[in-house]
Design an enzyme around this catalytic site. Structure first.
Site, PDB file in Angstrom:
ATOM      1  N   GLY A   1     -19.369   6.403  -0.375  1.00 43.81           N
ATOM      2  CA  GLY A   1     -18.237   7.205  -0.846  1.00 43.81           C
ATOM      3  C   GLY A   1     -17.269   7.588   0.246  1.00 43.81           C
ATOM      4  O   GLY A   1     -16.528   8.561   0.116  1.00 43.81           O
TER       5      GLY A   1
ATOM      6  N   SER B   1     -25.473  10.388  -2.130  1.00 46.32           N
ATOM      7  CA  SER B   1     -25.886  11.610  -1.441  1.00 46.32           C
ATOM      8  C   SER B   1     -26.122  12.762  -2.399  1.00 46.32           C
ATOM      9  O   SER B   1     -26.628  13.802  -2.001  1.00 46.32           O
ATOM     10  CB  SER B   1     -24.807  12.017  -0.436  1.00 46.32           C
ATOM     11  N   GLY B   2     -25.723  12.599  -3.653  1.00 48.75           N
ATOM     12  CA  GLY B   2     -25.758  13.702  -4.605  1.00 48.75           C
ATOM     13  C   GLY B   2     -24.418  14.381  -4.754  1.00 48.75           C
ATOM     14  O   GLY B   2     -24.232  15.254  -5.603  1.00 48.75           O
ATOM     15  N   GLY B   3     -23.445  13.972  -3.928  1.00 50.71           N
ATOM     16  CA  GLY B   3     -22.105  14.533  -3.990  1.00 50.71           C
ATOM     17  C   GLY B   3     -21.208  13.783  -4.949  1.00 50.71           C
ATOM     18  O   GLY B   3     -21.561  12.724  -5.471  1.00 50.71           O
TER      19      GLY B   3
ATOM     20  N   CYS C   1     -25.187   8.748  12.475  1.00 47.64           N
ATOM     21  CA  CYS C   1     -25.807   8.543  11.164  1.00 47.64           C
ATOM     22  C   CYS C   1     -25.231   7.304  10.502  1.00 47.64           C
ATOM     23  O   CYS C   1     -25.964   6.492   9.932  1.00 47.64           O
ATOM     24  CB  CYS C   1     -25.600   9.780  10.286  1.00 47.64           C
TER      25      CYS C   1
ATOM     26  N   CYS D   1     -25.097  17.971   8.843  1.00 50.71           N
ATOM     27  CA  CYS D   1     -25.941  18.276   7.692  1.00 50.71           C
ATOM     28  C   CYS D   1     -27.213  19.029   8.063  1.00 50.71           C
ATOM     29  O   CYS D   1     -27.777  19.735   7.233  1.00 50.71           O
ATOM     30  CB  CYS D   1     -26.288  16.986   6.938  1.00 50.71           C
TER      31      CYS D   1
END
Length: 356
Positions: free
Chosen positions: A127, A10-12, A103, A201
């Protein structure tokens, strides 16, 4: 030959460390970021959301640092249909949905899972803070709470099937959040100190009603606030602005605090009353999924959660056809249509469903 895994990035920090741990364990990893929407379409900015263009860039940079291929899959059409549209419809029907569950159910562990299988990957990896174990006696895959209770996310994963659980890995399940950030800093990940994204989100500033009106290009008509006897106490501003248990923002002058007890879409009314009237010890759930057992054909003692931040409570559950009937030992406050009830046996998720 090493096993292959698709890492949902997710970029996290959490998904980045999940990728690192899988690489460390010898898996051939492919990083994948799901492109779910365009920021400008829903009026969100980087610090309010995940899955933005900036998050895609963060995921790509982390994958590059680990010499891992990275791809972006455009799932925006599916996300619109399966998550956003369902979210809007629920509020229009006087329900309070949990889009994170949808989701996971329809995007991460269905659409992305099938794409991973097309790539001949053995596992999909996220994650999430949860654990998966195989019950040798029953042969069933079990979904368990994370070892770090403060971050446990098993509640939003209750809809996973046996096939999905058998081909999913949650490498963070036995770690604490501080440990994850420490690993990220040791590896020099640019997102080591990145803030966790908000739960919803695609909703800017937490204003669900503003988002729905922007998204649908509609305004929702006001109607009557009524008490349990049907007496009109004031005018509401559209049913999408209310949820069961809500006190703030009602704008009703009364001798004691009032709370939302019920939302009637057909009559366009919002029933309000005293806090004591919010309590109930029974619920019915549909759209169910069972994990630790195939069926609940006799009364079963469990602990049940009726929302993500709810402390699970002792209850008895029985399955009646395709629904669950849950009776709590003690009345629970603000049982809400559209939310999920998730059942636990100790640390193990029995299953769950949508509160009807």
């Amino acid at each position: 030959m090493n096993k292959k895994a698709v890492i949902a990035m997710s970029g996290g920090v959490d998904s980045s460390v999940a990728a690192y741990l899988m690489k460390k364990d010898g898996f051939d990893c492919i990083g994948v970021t799901m492109k779910l929407f365009h920021n400008e379409d829903i009026e969100v900015s980087r610090d309010k959301t995940c899955c933005s263009l900036d998050d895609v860039n963060d995921a790509q940079r982390v994958a590059f640092a680990m010499d891992m291929p990275h791809y972006v899959f455009n799932f925006s059409d599916e996300f619109k249909e399966k998550v956003i549209d369902r979210f809007v419809t629920a509020y229009e029907n006087g329900e309070t949905p949990d889009p994170c569950i949808d989701c996971n159910r329809y995007l991460k562990f269905d659409k992305l899972y099938h794409r991973a299988r097309e790539l001949d990957c053995d596992y999909i990896v996220t994650g999430h803070y949860a654990r998966i174990e195989l019950d040798e006696q029953s042969g069933r895959c079990l979904l368990k709470k994370a070892a770090y209770p403060e971050k446990d996310q098993s509640y939003v994963l209750y809809a996973m099937t046996q096939e999905q659980l058998a081909h999913t890995m949650f490498p963070l399940g036995n770690y604490t959040k501080p440990e994850i950030r420490e690993i990220a800093e040791e590896q020099g990940f640019l997102n080591a100190k990145k803030h966790d994204s908000q739960d919803i989100c695609f909703v800017p500033n937490g204003s669900y009603a503003d988002f729905i009106e922007y998204y649908t290009k509609r305004t929702y008509p006001g109607g009557d606030f009524v008490d349990t006897s049907g007496n009109v106490l004031g005018e509401h501003k559209g049913i999408i602005r209310y949820t069961i248990g809500q006190r703030k923002g009602l704008g009703i002058s009364y001798t004691e605090p009032l709370y939302v007890l019920n939302i009637d879409k057909d009559k366009n009314t919002v029933t309000v009353g005293k806090d004591s009237e919010l309590y109930s010890n029974r619920l019915t759930a549909g759209n169910i999924n069972l994990i630790s057992v195939e069926k609940i054909d006799k009364p079963m003692r469990v602990k049940a959660k009726i929302r993500y931040r709810h402390t699970e409570q002792p209850a008895t559950v029985i399955q009646v056809n395709d629904k669950l009937e849950v009776t709590f030992d003690e009345p629970q406050r603000a049982i809400t249509r559209g939310q999920a009830v998730v059942l636990y046996d100790g640390d193990t998720v029995v299953g769950g469903g949508t509160i009807l």
